[in-house]
Design an enzyme around this catalytic site. Structure first.
Site, mmCIF file in Angstrom:
data_model
loop_
_atom_site.group_PDB
_atom_site.id
_atom_site.type_symbol
_atom_site.label_atom_id
_atom_site.label_comp_id
_atom_site.label_asym_id
_atom_site.label_seq_id
_atom_site.Cartn_x
_atom_site.Cartn_y
_atom_site.Cartn_z
ATOM 1 N N GLU A 84 0.827 -1.212 0.000
ATOM 2 C CA GLU A 84 0.000 0.000 0.000
ATOM 3 C C GLU A 84 0.859 1.260 0.000
ATOM 4 O O GLU A 84 0.587 2.228 -0.719
ATOM 5 C CB GLU A 84 -0.915 0.043 1.233
ATOM 6 C CG GLU A 84 -1.847 -1.122 1.377
ATOM 7 C CD GLU A 84 -1.274 -2.220 2.284
ATOM 8 O OE1 GLU A 84 -0.128 -2.678 2.057
ATOM 9 O OE2 GLU A 84 -1.992 -2.639 3.201
ATOM 10 N N CYS B 130 -2.733 -2.478 7.613
ATOM 11 C CA CYS B 130 -2.329 -2.288 9.007
ATOM 12 C C CYS B 130 -2.533 -0.814 9.383
ATOM 13 O O CYS B 130 -2.922 0.011 8.551
ATOM 14 C CB CYS B 130 -0.859 -2.677 9.171
ATOM 15 S SG CYS B 130 0.287 -1.544 8.332
ATOM 16 N N CYS C 172 -0.471 1.739 7.198
ATOM 17 C CA CYS C 172 -1.018 1.916 5.854
ATOM 18 C C CYS C 172 -2.379 2.601 5.893
ATOM 19 O O CYS C 172 -2.679 3.457 5.054
ATOM 20 C CB CYS C 172 -1.108 0.570 5.150
ATOM 21 S SG CYS C 172 0.519 -0.165 4.848
#
Length: 142
Positions: free
Chosen positions: A48, A76, A79
């Site tokens: 990402e 996560c 990101c």
């Protein structure tokens, strides 16, 4: 999501955790990448993050309004916050991450009303294909 899965497969084949991401605007791919933390010696080189960096460079702007990010694993916290800062409009992810998912599973950073931008989120698109890649990758390392 098929392109994101292809990026994930390529990442897995090179020894990275098999996660892939593709950023789209107006039915046009802006950037795509797979995880590269191991190869780059960079804990921030998640798929990402690499896609957001490449898109920013390509478009000449760190803001990416009107874009959709397709990613094979729920982002996560790192990101997810980057998606908020970049003003990505929509997130579509494949497999949920019950350990570190920050887009609805463990945390919900991308829809937190404390922030001045929230994303539209859809999960479960090709979830089994993504989960299978991850299971096979980690099973081979045990």
């Amino acid at each position: 999501m098929s392109r994101a899965l292809a990026c994930a497969r390529a990442a897995g084949e090179s020894g990275e955790v098999p996660v892939g991401a593709v950023l789209v605007a107006d039915d046009r791919v802006i950037a795509e990448a797979g995880n590269a933390s191991v190869a780059r010696h960079d804990p921030g080189a998640h798929a990402e993050m690499l896609v957001l960096r490449a898109a920013g460079e390509s478009l000449g702007n760190y803001r990416l309004p009107g874009t959709t990010l397709y990613v094979t694993l729920e982002p996560c916290a790192m990101c997810a916050m980057a998606l908020v800062h970049a003003r990505v409009q929509r997130l579509v992810y494949a497999a949920a991450d019950p350990r570190t998912g920050a887009c609805g599973s463990v945390l919900d950073i991308v829809r937190n009303p404390a922030f001045n931008h929230r994303l539209e989120v859809s999960g479960g698109v090709h979830a089994e294909a993504s989960a299978k890649l991850l299971r096979e990758f980690f099973a081979a390392r045990r």
